[in-house]
Design a protein around this motif. Sequence first.
Motif, short mmCIF file in Angstrom:
data_model
loop_
_atom_site.label_atom_id
_atom_site.label_comp_id
_atom_site.label_asym_id
_atom_site.label_seq_id
_atom_site.Cartn_x
_atom_site.Cartn_y
_atom_site.Cartn_z
N ALA A 126 -101.87 -35.62 -18.53
CA ALA A 126 -103.14 -35.53 -17.82
C ALA A 126 -103.28 -34.25 -17.00
O ALA A 126 -104.27 -34.06 -16.30
N GLY A 127 -102.26 -33.39 -17.08
CA GLY A 127 -102.32 -32.13 -16.37
C GLY A 127 -101.55 -32.10 -15.07
O GLY A 127 -101.64 -31.13 -14.31
N GLY A 128 -100.77 -33.15 -14.79
CA GLY A 128 -99.99 -33.21 -13.56
C GLY A 128 -98.60 -32.60 -13.71
O GLY A 128 -98.19 -32.20 -14.80
N SER A 129 -97.89 -32.54 -12.59
CA SER A 129 -96.53 -32.00 -12.57
C SER A 129 -95.64 -32.93 -11.76
O SER A 129 -95.35 -32.68 -10.57
N PRO A 130 -95.20 -34.03 -12.36
CA PRO A 130 -94.42 -35.03 -11.61
C PRO A 130 -93.05 -34.53 -11.19
O PRO A 130 -92.40 -33.77 -11.93
N LEU A 156 -100.94 -23.99 7.70
CA LEU A 156 -101.85 -24.70 6.82
C LEU A 156 -102.73 -25.65 7.62
O LEU A 156 -102.29 -26.25 8.58
N THR A 157 -103.97 -25.82 7.18
CA THR A 157 -104.86 -26.77 7.82
C THR A 157 -104.47 -28.19 7.40
O THR A 157 -103.67 -28.40 6.48
N VAL A 158 -105.05 -29.17 8.08
CA VAL A 158 -104.78 -30.57 7.74
C VAL A 158 -105.17 -30.86 6.30
O VAL A 158 -104.44 -31.51 5.55
N ARG A 159 -106.34 -30.36 5.88
CA ARG A 159 -106.79 -30.59 4.51
C ARG A 159 -105.86 -29.93 3.50
O ARG A 159 -105.53 -30.50 2.46
N GLU A 160 -105.40 -28.72 3.82
CA GLU A 160 -104.46 -28.04 2.93
C GLU A 160 -103.15 -28.81 2.82
O GLU A 160 -102.55 -28.89 1.74
N GLN A 161 -102.71 -29.39 3.94
CA GLN A 161 -101.50 -30.22 3.89
C GLN A 161 -101.71 -31.44 3.00
O GLN A 161 -100.80 -31.87 2.29
N GLU A 162 -102.93 -32.01 3.04
CA GLU A 162 -103.23 -33.16 2.17
C GLU A 162 -103.18 -32.74 0.71
O GLU A 162 -102.64 -33.47 -0.14
N VAL A 163 -103.75 -31.58 0.40
CA VAL A 163 -103.70 -31.07 -0.97
C VAL A 163 -102.25 -30.85 -1.40
O VAL A 163 -101.86 -31.23 -2.51
N VAL A 164 -101.46 -30.26 -0.52
CA VAL A 164 -100.04 -30.03 -0.83
C VAL A 164 -99.32 -31.34 -1.13
O VAL A 164 -98.53 -31.43 -2.07
N GLY A 170 -97.46 -34.54 -8.00
CA GLY A 170 -97.64 -34.25 -9.42
C GLY A 170 -99.06 -34.44 -9.93
O GLY A 170 -99.29 -34.41 -11.13
N LEU A 171 -100.04 -34.59 -9.02
CA LEU A 171 -101.41 -34.81 -9.45
C LEU A 171 -102.08 -33.51 -9.88
O LEU A 171 -101.80 -32.45 -9.33
N SER A 172 -102.96 -33.60 -10.85
CA SER A 172 -103.75 -32.46 -11.29
C SER A 172 -104.86 -32.20 -10.27
O SER A 172 -105.14 -33.03 -9.40
N ALA A 173 -105.51 -31.04 -10.39
CA ALA A 173 -106.61 -30.71 -9.48
C ALA A 173 -107.73 -31.75 -9.56
O ALA A 173 -108.31 -32.12 -8.54
N LYS A 174 -107.99 -32.24 -10.76
CA LYS A 174 -109.05 -33.24 -10.93
C LYS A 174 -108.70 -34.53 -10.20
O LYS A 174 -109.55 -35.13 -9.52
N LEU A 175 -107.44 -34.98 -10.31
CA LEU A 175 -107.04 -36.21 -9.64
C LEU A 175 -106.99 -36.04 -8.12
O LEU A 175 -107.32 -36.97 -7.38
N ILE A 176 -106.59 -34.86 -7.67
CA ILE A 176 -106.59 -34.59 -6.23
C ILE A 176 -108.02 -34.65 -5.70
O ILE A 176 -108.28 -35.21 -4.62
N ALA A 177 -108.94 -34.08 -6.45
CA ALA A 177 -110.35 -34.11 -6.04
C ALA A 177 -110.84 -35.54 -5.89
O ALA A 177 -111.56 -35.87 -4.93
N LEU A 180 -109.32 -37.11 -2.67
CA LEU A 180 -109.83 -36.58 -1.41
C LEU A 180 -111.35 -36.55 -1.33
O LEU A 180 -111.91 -36.10 -0.33
N PHE A 181 -112.02 -37.03 -2.40
CA PHE A 181 -113.48 -37.08 -2.44
C PHE A 181 -114.10 -35.70 -2.24
O PHE A 181 -115.06 -35.52 -1.49
N ILE A 182 -113.52 -34.72 -2.93
CA ILE A 182 -114.04 -33.35 -2.91
C ILE A 182 -114.13 -32.87 -4.36
O ILE A 182 -113.65 -33.53 -5.27
N SER A 183 -114.72 -31.70 -4.56
CA SER A 183 -114.88 -31.19 -5.92
C SER A 183 -113.58 -30.53 -6.40
O SER A 183 -112.73 -30.14 -5.59
N VAL A 184 -113.46 -30.39 -7.72
CA VAL A 184 -112.29 -29.72 -8.30
C VAL A 184 -112.24 -28.27 -7.84
O VAL A 184 -111.16 -27.74 -7.54
N ASP A 185 -113.40 -27.62 -7.77
CA ASP A 185 -113.44 -26.23 -7.30
C ASP A 185 -112.94 -26.10 -5.87
O ASP A 185 -112.24 -25.14 -5.52
N THR A 186 -113.26 -27.09 -5.03
CA THR A 186 -112.77 -27.07 -3.65
C THR A 186 -111.26 -27.22 -3.61
O THR A 186 -110.57 -26.53 -2.83
N VAL A 187 -110.72 -28.09 -4.45
CA VAL A 187 -109.26 -28.24 -4.53
C VAL A 187 -108.62 -26.92 -4.92
O VAL A 187 -107.63 -26.48 -4.32
#
Length: 215
Positions: A126-130, A156-164, A170-177, A180-187
């Motif tokens: 699915a594009g992740g890195s476990p 790093l900001t709080v949001r950046e720490q959440e993304v990290v 191992g989640l892909s950008a799409k799954l992270i989005a 976190l209820f944000i867009s893939v581009d934002t991720v």
Amino acid sequence: MSTLPIPFALIEDHPDLRAAMSEYLCAQPEFRCVLIAESVEDFLAALPGLPEPPTLVLSDIELPGRTGIEGVRIIRQRLPEAQVLMLSVYTDAARVVEAIAAGAVGYLVKSTPLPQLKEGLLQVAAGGSPMSPAVARHIIECFRPTQAAGNGAEALTVREQEVVHWVEQGLSAKLIATKLFISVDTVRNHIRAIYRKLEVNSKGELLALTMRRRN
């Protein structure tokens, strides 16, 4: 990546472990086992005769002949579309860095239960890195704001720490989005900011940074 079932290959030299993993994984409807090998050499020798090449490969690191890390480099050259997930008893940062730099997309320990191993493979598809928790803990430490500030880097900001955190899982950008209820581009923008602040350009460099800070 590939539609289901996914053409799958396993490289493992230990007979009992190879039998257990192949019996379980090859019975899963998500995978179509096209090759089971006990060495990189056997894997490469069998490729020309396959009706279809694997697009998902699970490989041990400690193998007779060429190591699994050497194998990743060759597999990526021969099969550019293939994604390789490494399996090892080792969790040291140096070995993880080497595996990722060679082209592996994830790193799990051999004690990973078979259902979780399957989940890791599906994450890769699915594009992740476990990564196993024992490995991931070494990675996440370099993202602590106090460490970043202490090394003269921008925190790093709080949001950046959440993304990290989710990247580390191992989640892909799409799954992270989705998480976190944000867009893939934002991720992706957050990931670029994280790399900029930590002065790295890839996951491999990120792991290398972690190793240096822990030494």
